[in-house]
Design a protein around this motif. Structure first.
Motif, mmCIF file in Angstrom:
data_model
loop_
_atom_site.group_PDB
_atom_site.id
_atom_site.type_symbol
_atom_site.label_atom_id
_atom_site.label_comp_id
_atom_site.label_asym_id
_atom_site.label_seq_id
_atom_site.Cartn_x
_atom_site.Cartn_y
_atom_site.Cartn_z
ATOM 1 N N UNK A 159 -60.475 -31.904 -22.848
ATOM 2 C CA UNK A 159 -60.252 -30.465 -22.925
ATOM 3 C C UNK A 159 -59.375 -30.014 -21.757
ATOM 4 N N UNK A 160 -58.415 -29.122 -22.002
ATOM 5 C CA UNK A 160 -57.446 -28.756 -20.970
ATOM 6 C C UNK A 160 -57.941 -27.756 -19.939
ATOM 7 N N UNK A 161 -59.145 -27.230 -20.128
ATOM 8 C CA UNK A 161 -59.657 -26.236 -19.197
ATOM 9 C C UNK A 161 -61.125 -25.980 -19.457
ATOM 10 N N UNK A 171 -72.813 -10.943 -4.695
ATOM 11 C CA UNK A 171 -71.976 -10.812 -3.501
ATOM 12 C C UNK A 171 -70.976 -11.925 -3.248
ATOM 13 N N UNK A 172 -71.172 -13.129 -3.845
ATOM 14 C CA UNK A 172 -70.211 -14.196 -3.524
ATOM 15 C C UNK A 172 -69.881 -15.160 -4.665
ATOM 16 N N UNK A 173 -70.564 -15.081 -5.796
ATOM 17 C CA UNK A 173 -70.335 -16.070 -6.855
ATOM 18 C C UNK A 173 -68.908 -16.043 -7.404
ATOM 19 N N UNK A 174 -68.415 -14.873 -7.791
ATOM 20 C CA UNK A 174 -67.065 -14.799 -8.361
ATOM 21 C C UNK A 174 -66.029 -15.292 -7.358
ATOM 22 N N UNK A 175 -66.185 -14.913 -6.105
ATOM 23 C CA UNK A 175 -65.245 -15.352 -5.069
ATOM 24 C C UNK A 175 -65.299 -16.867 -4.886
ATOM 25 N N UNK A 176 -66.490 -17.444 -4.976
ATOM 26 C CA UNK A 176 -66.623 -18.891 -4.862
ATOM 27 C C UNK A 176 -65.882 -19.601 -5.987
ATOM 28 N N UNK A 177 -66.063 -19.099 -7.228
ATOM 29 C CA UNK A 177 -65.372 -19.713 -8.355
ATOM 30 C C UNK A 177 -63.854 -19.546 -8.229
ATOM 31 N N UNK A 178 -63.401 -18.425 -7.703
ATOM 32 C CA UNK A 178 -61.970 -18.235 -7.493
ATOM 33 C C UNK A 178 -61.427 -19.263 -6.507
ATOM 34 N N UNK A 179 -62.191 -19.573 -5.476
ATOM 35 C CA UNK A 179 -61.762 -20.601 -4.532
ATOM 36 C C UNK A 179 -61.665 -21.967 -5.203
ATOM 37 N N UNK A 180 -62.430 -22.144 -6.268
ATOM 38 C CA UNK A 180 -62.378 -23.395 -7.012
ATOM 39 C C UNK A 180 -61.334 -23.379 -8.119
ATOM 40 N N UNK A 181 -60.513 -22.334 -8.168
ATOM 41 C CA UNK A 181 -59.417 -22.308 -9.126
ATOM 42 C C UNK A 181 -59.665 -21.534 -10.396
ATOM 43 N N UNK A 182 -60.817 -20.869 -10.522
ATOM 44 C CA UNK A 182 -61.115 -20.066 -11.710
ATOM 45 C C UNK A 182 -60.491 -18.677 -11.559
ATOM 46 N N UNK A 200 -60.503 -21.893 -15.908
ATOM 47 C CA UNK A 200 -59.733 -22.759 -15.012
ATOM 48 C C UNK A 200 -58.926 -23.748 -15.827
ATOM 49 N N UNK A 201 -57.668 -23.895 -15.502
ATOM 50 C CA UNK A 201 -56.805 -24.862 -16.167
ATOM 51 C C UNK A 201 -56.977 -26.229 -15.521
ATOM 52 N N UNK A 202 -57.197 -27.250 -16.353
ATOM 53 C CA UNK A 202 -57.360 -28.606 -15.858
ATOM 54 C C UNK A 202 -56.175 -29.499 -16.211
ATOM 55 N N UNK A 203 -55.500 -29.189 -17.300
ATOM 56 C CA UNK A 203 -54.315 -29.948 -17.721
ATOM 57 C C UNK A 203 -53.089 -29.054 -17.581
#
Length: 214
Positions: A159-161, A171-182, A200-203
């Motif tokens: 799967x490509x993403x 307070x921090x979940x969305x920001x954490x996922x953004x740091x991981x590329x989401x 998040x795009x993987x391919x």
């Protein structure tokens, strides 16, 4: 999706940037900055959860979701029963990262065909992400996400993403996922709770925007 500029093309990929952020966080939290040394002393293993994991996994999830319960964010994982954990393992792909034989982190790849999610995207959906409180600050959640993204979603399922959902007021979940590329691609209000969907795009060879239906 727009092409990268010549300046951006010389920067590390989003995943690498995210890894660097988490590595820096590990170094600060462990005090000595020796993340590789830490791993040698605390062997890590990745695998799919089995029914023998139910009791330990239940405790990890309940403990990890305590902050969400305090915020009264009604995510099902935060109120999961042992029976719900059993069903999750049997019906979906629940993965764990083990540190010294103990479950340090978990995340589930949802295998249910949900029209509500299909209306947003055909990308696989992950949920019930949790890190055991006693293992926080060691980067295990980031390691497990990386492994599931690359080995399971991109590798096993081709799967490509991937996509997930979280509450915007955490307070921090969305920001954490953004740091991981989401990146947020959709939001809606459910029973008064503002939910954001992130992908998040993987391919990089796939036209990722075409995979999002909203």
């Amino acid at each position: 999706m727009s092409d990268l500029s010549s300046r951006d093309s010389q920067l590390p990929a989003t995943g690498q940037l995210a890894d660097d952020v988490w590595k820096h966080a590990d170094q600060q939290l462990t005090g000595d900055g020796q993340s590789t040394e830490l791993e040698h002393h605390h062997p890590l293993a990745y695998r799919q959860a089995v029914l023998d994991d139910v009791v330990e996994l239940h405790q990890v999830i309940i403990d990890a979701y305590e902050p969400l319960r305090q915020l009264q964010i009604p995510f099902p994982a935060g109120y999961a029963t042992v029976e719900a954990i059993e069903h999750n393992i049997a019906a979906h792909e629940c993965y764990v990262l083990l540190r010294d034989g103990q479950i340090a982190a978990t995340v589930t790849l949802d295998r249910e065909d949900q029209p509500r999610l299909k209306a947003l995207s055909d990308l696989p959906f992950i949920r019930w992400f949790a890190v055991a409180p006693q293992f926080k600050g060691q980067g295990d959640g980031a390691r497990l996400l990386d492994w599931v993204e690359q080995q399971i979603i991109l590798g096993k399922h081709n799967q490509p993403g991937v996509m997930l959902a979280t509450a915007s007021r955490h307070p921090w979940l969305a920001a954490m996922y953004e740091r991981k590329g989401y990146r947020i691609f959709h939001d809606y209000v459910n029973s008064g709770e503002h939910i954001v969907y992130m992908a998040k795009q993987l391919n990089p060879e796939v036209n990722f925007q075409s995979l999002l239906h909203v």
